[in-house]
Design a protein around this motif. Sequence first.
Motif, PDB file in Angstrom:
ATOM      1  N   UNK A   1       0.790  -1.224   0.132  1.00  0.00           N
ATOM      2  CA  UNK A   1      -0.079   0.147   0.132  1.00  0.00           C
ATOM      3  C   UNK A   1       1.034   1.322  -0.007  1.00  0.00           C
ATOM      4  N   UNK A   2       2.063   1.306   0.698  1.00  0.00           N
ATOM      5  CA  UNK A   2       2.964   2.332   0.355  1.00  0.00           C
ATOM      6  C   UNK A   2       3.417   2.258  -0.828  1.00  0.00           C
TER       7      UNK A   2
ATOM      8  N   UNK B   1       1.964   1.641  -3.654  1.00  0.00           N
ATOM      9  CA  UNK B   1       0.699   2.246  -4.351  1.00  0.00           C
ATOM     10  C   UNK B   1       0.735   3.856  -4.069  1.00  0.00           C
ATOM     11  N   UNK B   2       0.775   4.263  -2.581  1.00  0.00           N
ATOM     12  CA  UNK B   2       0.829   5.655  -2.350  1.00  0.00           C
ATOM     13  C   UNK B   2       1.934   6.603  -2.894  1.00  0.00           C
TER      14      UNK B   2
END
Lengths: 164, 164
Positions: B68-69, B71-72
């Motif tokens: 998710x990091x 993706x961010x």
Amino acid sequence: MTDSSFDAAEGDQCFEDFVPGSVRTSGSVLVTEEEIIEFARRYDPQVFHTDPIAARRSIYGGLVASGWHTAAMAMRLIVENHLFHVASVGSPGVDEVRWLKPVRPRDRLSVRVSVLETRRSESKPDRGLVRSLVEVVNQDSVVVMSFKGVTMMLCRNAQEASRT
Amino acid sequence: MTDSSFDAAEGDQCFEDFVPGSVRTSGSVLVTEEEIIEFARRYDPQVFHTDPIAARRSIYGGLVASGWHTAAMAMRLIVENHLFHVASVGSPGVDEVRWLKPVRPRDRLSVRVSVLETRRSESKPDRGLVRSLVEVVNQDSVVVMSFKGVTMMLCRNAQEASRT
């Protein structure tokens, strides 16, 4: 990255503990305006995520959390409530990520994880794949985000399995 | 949330500017151990994301960024390089999110966005949907993550279109 096997810690939930049809719910997290803005300034600086005033004139009519921020908050709940004592070794990906409703300051989010299917790995007999539907639910029981995730989990006797 | 239409700012790229087959690449971002740990402690506290020592004994053989990091970080590049001057009004979701290779400290990531298809909205004639393949590429030209995203964009004459 090695291919050697890893033992599940004693007491951890393993692949065998995940049964299709079972549903687990999490604790909850309070969404704050401060955190919405902090995350968005760093990772998703669109005005409807960073500027409460400008956001009022946007399509959302007010400040909303970045969809990736909602995913990250959900992941925190998943890790704390579902994965801390689970022999997880990561995820190859997720599907059908849907941001269904805006997430706003003062919303309280929780997570509902439903096991869809499980499959033992053919190439790596010490682990299996668990496919789940993850739903992020707000204080009004409205699903604001959902996705389908795959998690690789170690089997109960990972070391033994990998030797057979 | 209102249904009234919003004008695209002058000079913004609009729905009509996105042509299937076109490819845009972004600037880049350096991944640091400090940021991997900071993000993971807050949103994805699994040891292979938070603890460089314990991560060595994990399946990854060392510290890796939360998916998710990644993706961010990709979203930041997308916003800065693709969306700052684009009349985007958000995204209903993404599909086929794949974490293909580990992202490690000192990796340098960039983003390649390929327009797959575009479709004018039937219900809201002031906007259209742009479906894109987003690939996150490291310093060795290896695709470490990919997903397919849908972005809602305003049409060039959103106000006029909404009146017709």
